[in-house]
Design an enzyme around this catalytic site. Structure first.
Site, mmCIF file in Angstrom:
data_model
loop_
_atom_site.group_PDB
_atom_site.id
_atom_site.type_symbol
_atom_site.label_atom_id
_atom_site.label_comp_id
_atom_site.label_asym_id
_atom_site.label_seq_id
_atom_site.Cartn_x
_atom_site.Cartn_y
_atom_site.Cartn_z
ATOM 1 N N SER A 36 36.755 37.158 38.186
ATOM 2 C CA SER A 36 35.653 37.083 39.141
ATOM 3 C C SER A 36 34.670 38.221 38.926
ATOM 4 C CB SER A 36 36.185 37.134 40.575
ATOM 5 O OG SER A 36 35.104 37.192 41.492
ATOM 6 N N PHE A 56 35.086 38.339 50.825
ATOM 7 C CA PHE A 56 35.249 39.700 50.323
ATOM 8 C C PHE A 56 36.336 39.745 49.264
ATOM 9 C CE2 PHE A 56 33.735 40.041 54.687
ATOM 10 C CZ PHE A 56 32.658 40.915 54.556
ATOM 11 N N GLY A 57 36.157 40.621 48.277
ATOM 12 C CA GLY A 57 37.180 40.845 47.270
ATOM 13 C C GLY A 57 38.198 41.863 47.765
ATOM 14 N N HIS A 69 31.373 29.234 42.115
ATOM 15 C CA HIS A 69 32.002 28.931 43.399
ATOM 16 C C HIS A 69 30.983 29.201 44.502
ATOM 17 C CE1 HIS A 69 35.256 30.355 46.525
ATOM 18 N NE2 HIS A 69 34.671 29.216 46.884
ATOM 19 N N MET A 76 29.955 29.625 48.128
ATOM 20 C CA MET A 76 30.377 29.885 49.510
ATOM 21 C C MET A 76 29.110 29.934 50.356
ATOM 22 S SD MET A 76 33.483 32.605 48.912
ATOM 23 C CE MET A 76 33.014 33.160 47.265
ATOM 24 N N MET A 88 27.512 33.838 47.634
ATOM 25 C CA MET A 88 27.680 33.910 49.093
ATOM 26 C C MET A 88 26.321 34.047 49.762
ATOM 27 S SD MET A 88 30.782 36.671 49.207
ATOM 28 C CE MET A 88 32.139 36.601 48.030
ATOM 29 N N MET A 142 42.047 28.684 48.279
ATOM 30 C CA MET A 142 41.748 30.068 48.652
ATOM 31 C C MET A 142 43.019 30.711 49.222
ATOM 32 S SD MET A 142 38.656 30.654 47.793
ATOM 33 C CE MET A 142 38.557 32.279 48.538
ATOM 34 N N HIS A 171 34.116 33.541 36.493
ATOM 35 C CA HIS A 171 34.089 33.046 37.870
ATOM 36 C C HIS A 171 32.980 33.761 38.623
ATOM 37 C CE1 HIS A 171 35.876 31.003 41.345
ATOM 38 N NE2 HIS A 171 35.577 32.089 42.038
ATOM 39 N N GLY A 215 43.680 37.720 45.917
ATOM 40 C CA GLY A 215 44.894 38.531 45.858
ATOM 41 C C GLY A 215 45.772 38.234 44.660
ATOM 42 N N ASP A 226 42.416 31.480 44.131
ATOM 43 C CA ASP A 226 41.526 32.633 44.208
ATOM 44 C C ASP A 226 41.879 33.468 45.432
ATOM 45 O OD1 ASP A 226 39.484 34.460 44.164
ATOM 46 O OD2 ASP A 226 37.865 33.011 44.417
ATOM 47 N N ASP A 264 31.018 34.057 42.201
ATOM 48 C CA ASP A 264 31.060 33.788 43.639
ATOM 49 C C ASP A 264 29.683 33.970 44.253
ATOM 50 O OD1 ASP A 264 33.900 33.266 44.139
ATOM 51 O OD2 ASP A 264 34.212 35.353 43.547
ATOM 52 N N GLY A 301 39.761 39.210 40.447
ATOM 53 C CA GLY A 301 38.612 40.105 40.423
ATOM 54 C C GLY A 301 39.028 41.558 40.433
#
Length: 312
Positions: A8, A143-144, A66, A68, A37, A137, A33, A177, A175, A35, A197
């Site tokens: 990510s 948030f990462g 992705h 969001m 947002m 998810m 990847h 953790g 995606d 993200d 990530g």
């Protein structure tokens, strides 16, 4: 199919973005990847079309985008033009999901649907055959660096079973953790692609971190013959399975063991004899799946060629 890793870029160093892009190009990673947002669907704002356009100029691997964002169907053509190869929208954010999926595919991209931690995987049953990928998810989006939600494992297994029952070719992506402590469990639950990530970009050696995620899938995947011996109260049954990997071998073996368990009215002891080297991995796979389906199973033993029995 080989398992996939999609780092990510949300966790990349944006002051040295070109350097991080080149690192991914040279690594064992399969995709980028990205993200996106909007600060509305999720409580954070990341990057958008201009950044993706620049990444596309340097990336030598597919862009896995992705979204969001609210009403993602408004921007399908824009993300295609920016360079997206895979476009994933959230089930919770798309009012007419089937229409969105068809529009993504019509634009020439692979279509994915993401599910938040609270969303039941059964809600995509009616569109699974149309999807190239479902993203589970394993943290709440936005948030990462969040902690992995263990319930995701159950969702992956359930979704994997549904995909197989339909004969679909839909990939399962995870995606949130993800790191080298849970990668093997995620792969064996049915995941095809892991997004990472913080684990990648905050490590001392990002390329090695990616390589670890790729290597974990290889444990026990050499071709082998495995002998499964079930001890029932009335009879002894033996099976031999030859497979290209532990995962398919274990699925086939579990099916055969299940048949015998039913025929023997649920035996209380299952014994597994295996000449393969990674007996512990096979043990944990069998234990979790057999115990989940057969609570009357009191003991599971694995006997490697060395003669050292793994008992519980």
């Amino acid at each position: 199919m080989s398992k996939l890793v999609s780092p990510s870029m949300l966790s990349a160093n944006f002051l040295q973005l070109e350097k991080d892009i080149e690192m991914i190009n040279q690594s064992e990673a399969d995709w980028f990847h990205l993200d996106v947002m909007d600060g509305m669907y999720v409580p954070n704002i990341s990057f958008g079309l201009p950044v993706i356009q620049q990444i596309k100029k340097k990336a030598e691997k597919p862009l896995d985008v992705h979204l969001m964002i609210e009403k993602p169907e408004r921007y399908i053509d824009d993300f295609k033009n920016a360079g997206a190869d895979i476009l994933t929208v959230h089930l919770e954010a798309s009012t007419h999901l089937h229409r969105s999926i068809q529009a993504i595919k019509a634009a020439g991209m692979k279509a994915g649907v993401a599910l938040n931690p609270h969303t039941n995987v059964s809600l995509v049953d009616d569109v699974l055959v149309d999807l190239d990928m479902v993203l589970i998810m394993s943290v709440n989006p936005g948030f990462g660096g969040q902690k992995f939600i263990p319930q995701a494992i159950h969702k992956i297994k359930k979704l994997h079973n549904q995909i197989e029952s339909l004969g679909a070719r839909t990939l399962i992506q995870v995606d949130g953790g993800v790191d080298d402590t849970n990668a093997a469990e995620l792969y064996h639950a049915g995941a095809d692609c892991l997004v990472a990530g913080s684990y990648v970009f905050k490590s001392a050696d990002p390329m090695e971190a990616i390589a670890k995620l790729k290597r974990v899938q290889l444990i026990g995947y050499e071709k082998k013959s495995v002998s499964f011996k079930l001890l029932t109260q009335n009879s002894h049954s033996n099976f031999f399975v030859e497979s290209a990997g532990v995962e398919p071998a274990s699925r086939q073996a579990i099916h055969m063991l299940s048949t015998c368990l039913v025929l023997s009215q649920l035996s209380e002891i299952a014994r597994v004899k295996t000449p393969e080297t990674n007996s512990y991995l096979l043990y944990f796979i069998l234990k979790s799946q057999l115990r989940e389906n057969y609570p009357k199973l009191l003991a599971l033993h694995i006997e490697p060629v060395s003669g050292n029995t793994i008992r519980e």
